[in-house]
Design a protein around this motif. Structure first.
Motif, mmCIF file in Angstrom:
data_model
loop_
_atom_site.group_PDB
_atom_site.id
_atom_site.type_symbol
_atom_site.label_atom_id
_atom_site.label_comp_id
_atom_site.label_asym_id
_atom_site.label_seq_id
_atom_site.Cartn_x
_atom_site.Cartn_y
_atom_site.Cartn_z
ATOM 1 N N GLY A 176 0.480 6.679 -5.066
ATOM 2 C CA GLY A 176 1.375 5.299 -4.582
ATOM 3 C C GLY A 176 0.930 4.099 -4.492
ATOM 4 N N THR A 177 -0.571 4.140 -4.209
ATOM 5 C CA THR A 177 -1.382 2.773 -4.084
ATOM 6 C C THR A 177 -1.265 2.237 -5.522
ATOM 7 N N VAL A 178 -1.770 2.952 -6.510
ATOM 8 C CA VAL A 178 -1.776 2.509 -7.931
ATOM 9 C C VAL A 178 -0.256 2.163 -8.503
ATOM 10 N N SER B 154 6.341 3.833 6.830
ATOM 11 C CA SER B 154 5.563 5.131 7.179
ATOM 12 C C SER B 154 4.837 5.839 5.813
ATOM 13 N N GLN B 155 3.753 6.493 6.065
ATOM 14 C CA GLN B 155 2.963 7.177 5.143
ATOM 15 C C GLN B 155 3.638 7.815 3.641
ATOM 16 N N GLN B 156 3.193 7.025 2.647
ATOM 17 C CA GLN B 156 3.962 7.581 1.018
ATOM 18 C C GLN B 156 2.642 7.699 0.445
ATOM 19 N N SER B 157 1.645 8.413 0.852
ATOM 20 C CA SER B 157 0.482 8.651 -0.180
ATOM 21 C C SER B 157 1.223 9.872 -1.176
ATOM 22 N N ALA B 158 0.569 9.877 -2.653
ATOM 23 C CA ALA B 158 1.028 10.666 -3.507
ATOM 24 C C ALA B 158 2.377 10.843 -3.916
ATOM 25 N N ILE C 270 -6.152 -1.574 1.270
ATOM 26 C CA ILE C 270 -7.069 -0.484 0.724
ATOM 27 C C ILE C 270 -6.620 0.999 0.836
ATOM 28 N N ASN C 271 -6.636 1.890 -0.154
ATOM 29 C CA ASN C 271 -6.000 3.316 0.037
ATOM 30 C C ASN C 271 -7.068 3.897 1.039
ATOM 31 N N ASP C 272 -6.509 4.976 1.686
ATOM 32 C CA ASP C 272 -7.325 5.749 2.648
ATOM 33 C C ASP C 272 -7.757 6.907 1.652
ATOM 34 N N ASN D 258 0.756 -1.076 -0.126
ATOM 35 C CA ASN D 258 0.117 0.165 -0.110
ATOM 36 C C ASN D 258 0.928 1.243 -0.024
ATOM 37 N N ASP D 259 0.204 2.422 0.310
ATOM 38 C CA ASP D 259 1.111 3.480 0.374
ATOM 39 C C ASP D 259 0.732 4.446 1.641
ATOM 40 N N ASP D 260 -0.058 3.973 2.163
ATOM 41 C CA ASP D 260 -0.490 4.492 3.866
ATOM 42 C C ASP D 260 0.513 3.917 4.886
ATOM 43 N N GLY D 261 1.381 3.076 4.593
ATOM 44 C CA GLY D 261 2.193 2.287 5.638
ATOM 45 C C GLY D 261 1.510 1.201 6.239
HETATM 46 MN MN MN Z 1 -2.602 6.623 0.663
#
Ligand code: MN
Length: 253
Positions: free
Chosen positions: A107-109, A39-43, A93-95, A10-13
């Motif tokens: 980052g999820t995709v 750690s959080q990696q969104s975007a 599942i991305n937040d 995922n990308d939220d950690g």
């Molecule tokens: Mn995310």
């Protein structure tokens, strides 16, 4: 039949509730390995880490935290951590939704794209988070979509990766809709502030205004309460431009 083997990221950690719910739902029918960012990696999109070392820490049996990006996690996961070639790479599942132009930042995709580039069928899941999320139901739906994809893997074109977006109040019987990638309308904003030394600094990224109301697109389907399922591809050549440029004689220059 042997149980499918699924690499999850995922990308939220690695501690994100969406990841844990997804892992629990997939573990009902598959063997799973989680390799997810510590750690959080969104975007963070599809970045990979080439200029510093990566560290892996075992959080629990079958759960590895990686110091890198989502794409790093899938890279290290597939090339090093797995015990056999997975049948599926699943991200989420991305937040928050990853619809329309969000897909290019996601980052999820990107984790799913990395799996796809390494020849494993890949699926990304994201859920609308502007209202309280029905996470357990979302995970059950995600597991059903994964079972569908596994069952139809041979029939699906190899160049397809699957992007799934879920409404916040999704239920196990929420209908699925096949969609196309839509177009986001961003409120693009730069806010200037001053640091304690008087120098300017900037925050970018405004509130999401929405998406264009193009029938059959991802955002329209999710906001109408459906599970949106979009097959994506990574080959980016613009064929119409290729034709025009050929006609304009570019490659005779
Ligand atoms: Mn995310």
């Amino acid at each position: 039949m042997t149980r499918p083997y699924i690499l999850i990221s995922n990308d939220d950690g690695v501690d994100a509730p969406g990841l844990l719910a997804l892992r629990d739902a997939l573990a009902t029918f598959a063997d799973t390995l989680v390799v997810a960012p510590e750690s959080q990696q969104s975007a963070g999109s599809h970045a990979i880490t080439l200029h510093k070392p990566l560290r892996l820490k075992e959080r629990a049996p079958g759960v590895l935290a990686c110091s890198g990006t989502p794409a790093d996690c899938v890279y290290v996961g597939l090339q090093h951590a797995v015990t056999r070639k997975p049948d599926l790479v699943v991200s989420g599942i991305n937040d928050g939704l990853n619809i329309a132009d969000d897909i290019t930042y996601s980052g999820t995709v990107a984790a799913a794209m990395e799996g796809h580039l390494m020849d494993v069928r890949s699926v990304a899941f994201s859920q609308d988070h502007r209202r309280p999320v029905a996470l357990e139901a979302a995970a059950k739906v995600a597991a059903k979509v994964c079972q569908w994809v596994l069952a139809h893997h041979e029939a699906l074109p190899p160049e397809a990766l699957i992007n799934v977006n879920l409404p916040s109040d999704v239920a196990e019987d929420t209908p699925w809709r096949l969609t196309r990638q839509g177009i986001r309308e961003y409120h693009r904003q730069v806010r200037e502030h001053r640091d304690p030394r008087g120098r300017p600094y900037y925050w970018i990224g405004g509130a999401h205004l929405g998406y264009r109301e193009v029938p059959g697109t991802d955002g329209v389907a999710v906001h109408a309460g459906f599970v949106s399922i979009t097959p994506l591809q990574l080959r980016m050549t613009c064929d119409p431009a290729l034709d025009v440029m050929k006609r304009l004689g570019l490659d005779e220059a």
